[in-house]
Design an enzyme around this catalytic site. Structure first.
Site, PDB file in Angstrom:
ATOM      1  N   LYS A 147      83.817  58.090  65.570  1.00 21.85           N
ATOM      2  CA  LYS A 147      83.386  59.151  64.645  1.00 21.85           C
ATOM      3  C   LYS A 147      81.869  59.202  64.478  1.00 21.85           C
ATOM      4  CE  LYS A 147      85.196  58.249  60.661  1.00 21.85           C
ATOM      5  NZ  LYS A 147      85.759  56.930  60.765  1.00 21.85           N
TER       6      LYS A 147
ATOM      7  N   ARG B  39      77.665  44.411  62.838  1.00 19.11           N
ATOM      8  CA  ARG B  39      77.908  44.629  61.418  1.00 19.11           C
ATOM      9  C   ARG B  39      78.813  43.532  60.879  1.00 19.11           C
ATOM     10  NH1 ARG B  39      79.676  50.857  60.788  1.00 19.11           N
ATOM     11  NH2 ARG B  39      81.069  49.834  59.320  1.00 19.11           N
TER      12      ARG B  39
ATOM     13  N   ARG C 230      90.113  46.485  57.297  1.00 19.31           N
ATOM     14  CA  ARG C 230      89.592  47.861  57.190  1.00 19.31           C
ATOM     15  C   ARG C 230      90.608  48.860  57.712  1.00 19.31           C
ATOM     16  NH1 ARG C 230      84.424  47.672  60.561  1.00 19.31           N
ATOM     17  NH2 ARG C 230      84.112  49.843  60.067  1.00 19.31           N
TER      18      ARG C 230
ATOM     19  N   ARG D 297      81.313  46.248  69.230  1.00 16.50           N
ATOM     20  CA  ARG D 297      80.301  47.243  68.820  1.00 16.50           C
ATOM     21  C   ARG D 297      79.023  46.534  68.362  1.00 16.50           C
ATOM     22  NH1 ARG D 297      81.612  51.842  64.406  1.00 16.50           N
ATOM     23  NH2 ARG D 297      81.739  50.163  62.904  1.00 16.50           N
TER      24      ARG D 297
HETATM   25  P1  AMP Z   1      81.734  53.201  57.811  1.00 18.88           P
HETATM   26  O1  AMP Z   1      80.388  52.979  58.422  1.00 18.88           O
HETATM   27  O2  AMP Z   1      82.065  54.666  57.666  1.00 18.88           O
HETATM   28  O3  AMP Z   1      82.824  52.432  58.517  1.00 18.88           O
HETATM   29  O4  AMP Z   1      81.653  52.639  56.318  1.00 18.88           O
HETATM   30  C1  AMP Z   1      81.345  51.280  56.048  1.00 18.88           C
HETATM   31  C2  AMP Z   1      81.905  50.885  54.682  1.00 18.88           C
HETATM   32  O5  AMP Z   1      81.317  51.689  53.653  1.00 18.88           O
HETATM   33  C3  AMP Z   1      83.404  51.131  54.532  1.00 18.88           C
HETATM   34  O6  AMP Z   1      84.144  50.030  55.035  1.00 18.88           O
HETATM   35  C4  AMP Z   1      83.546  51.286  53.027  1.00 18.88           C
HETATM   36  O7  AMP Z   1      83.508  50.029  52.369  1.00 18.88           O
HETATM   37  C5  AMP Z   1      82.270  52.030  52.665  1.00 18.88           C
HETATM   38  N1  AMP Z   1      82.478  53.502  52.705  1.00 18.88           N
HETATM   39  C6  AMP Z   1      81.921  54.387  53.576  1.00 18.88           C
HETATM   40  N2  AMP Z   1      82.310  55.640  53.316  1.00 18.88           N
HETATM   41  C7  AMP Z   1      83.137  55.574  52.251  1.00 18.88           C
HETATM   42  C8  AMP Z   1      83.886  56.522  51.501  1.00 18.88           C
HETATM   43  N3  AMP Z   1      83.875  57.826  51.813  1.00 18.88           N
HETATM   44  N4  AMP Z   1      84.618  56.077  50.440  1.00 18.88           N
HETATM   45  C9  AMP Z   1      84.628  54.782  50.101  1.00 18.88           C
HETATM   46  N5  AMP Z   1      83.983  53.816  50.780  1.00 18.88           N
HETATM   47  C10 AMP Z   1      83.227  54.198  51.836  1.00 18.88           C
END
Ligand code: AMP
Length: 222
Positions: free
Chosen positions: A13, A160, A171, A127
């Site tokens: 994404k 990360r 996750r 990654r």
């Molecule tokens: P991502 O990079 O999109 O995988 O986001 C990393 C982390 O940020 C996720 O595992 C969540 O803990 C938090 N996070 C990101 N976007 C959201 C969202 N829309 N709602 C809640 N937590 C979020």
């Protein structure tokens, strides 16, 4: 134009959102990136978010929606945006609709990018990201020319904290888009499903084609 990318972590994404935003001249709005920036700067928001991020859990809606609301009001988001990682709950989707409606706008399309659990774990554990410029690499499908060094800016790549295998599983369990969120967009005729298991170069034109179709549909009905 407002484009939403839905899907579990690891479906590409983030990479796709960047490419699409660049191609269409839209702002790239990633809540994950915004949280990571806040964590890196040590802000109160970052401290609050980190406890959830470290456990692979979602940050509570009120915190996430508040942060996104500010971002959507920024000048660069007025011409349109690609939302990457937001919304992740029905509550967030409804809040986004209200925010856009307040500006006389609405979301055009929700692209649901899918992939199997095994593929997601394989991708995320390989990654690597650049902390300096944010470029994302994958050791099998998008390796760097020199190991551990960013092709874009020469930065030292890192992994990360939430891309460690045990956190990835958590996750996946906690962050698969809920059926009610997918249905919310399906019921509005805004949902398009794209197979994210294909390689990046195949997925991008499929996403762009779905966006193109949605804008021609909107043109035909307006
Ligand atoms: P991502 O990079 O999109 O995988 O986001 C990393 C982390 O940020 C996720 O595992 C969540 O803990 C938090 N996070 C990101 N976007 C959201 C969202 N829309 N709602 C809640 N937590 C979020």
């Amino acid at each position: 134009m407002y484009v939403i990318l839905l899907g579990p972590p690891g479906t590409g994404k983030g990479t796709q959102a960047k490419l699409i935003a660049e191609k269409l001249g839209l702002a790239h709005v990633s809540t994950g990136d915004m949280f990571r920036e806040n964590v890196a700067k040590g802000t109160d928001l970052g401290k609050q978010a980190k406890t959830y991020m470290d456990r692979g859990e979602l940050v509570p809606d009120e915190v996430t929606i508040g942060m996104l609301g500010e971002r959507v009001r920024q000048p660069d988001a007025q011409r349109g945006a690609v939302f990457d990682g937001f919304p992740r709950t029905l509550e967030q989707a409804k809040a986004l609709d209200s925010m856009l409606a307040a500006q006389g706008m609405s979301a055009n399309i929700a692209l649901h990018v899918t992939a199997s659990d095994d593929e997601i774990v394989r991708r995320l554990s390989g990654r690597w990201t650049c902390p300096k410029c944010g470029e994302i690499y994958q050791q099998d499908s998008r390796p760097t020319s020199q190991p551990g060094i960013c092709d874009n800016c020469g930065g030292q790549l890192g992994q990360r904290d939430d891309d460690k295998p045990d956190v990835i599983r958590s996750r996946l369990e906690k962050q698969r888009p809920p059926a009610e969120l997918i249905d919310y967009y399906r019921d509005q005729g805004k949902l398009a499903e794209v197979d994210g298991q294909q390689d990046i170069a195949t997925v991008t034109p499929e996403l762009l084609a779905a966006i193109g179709k949605s804008t021609s549909r909107a043109g035909a009905t307006s």
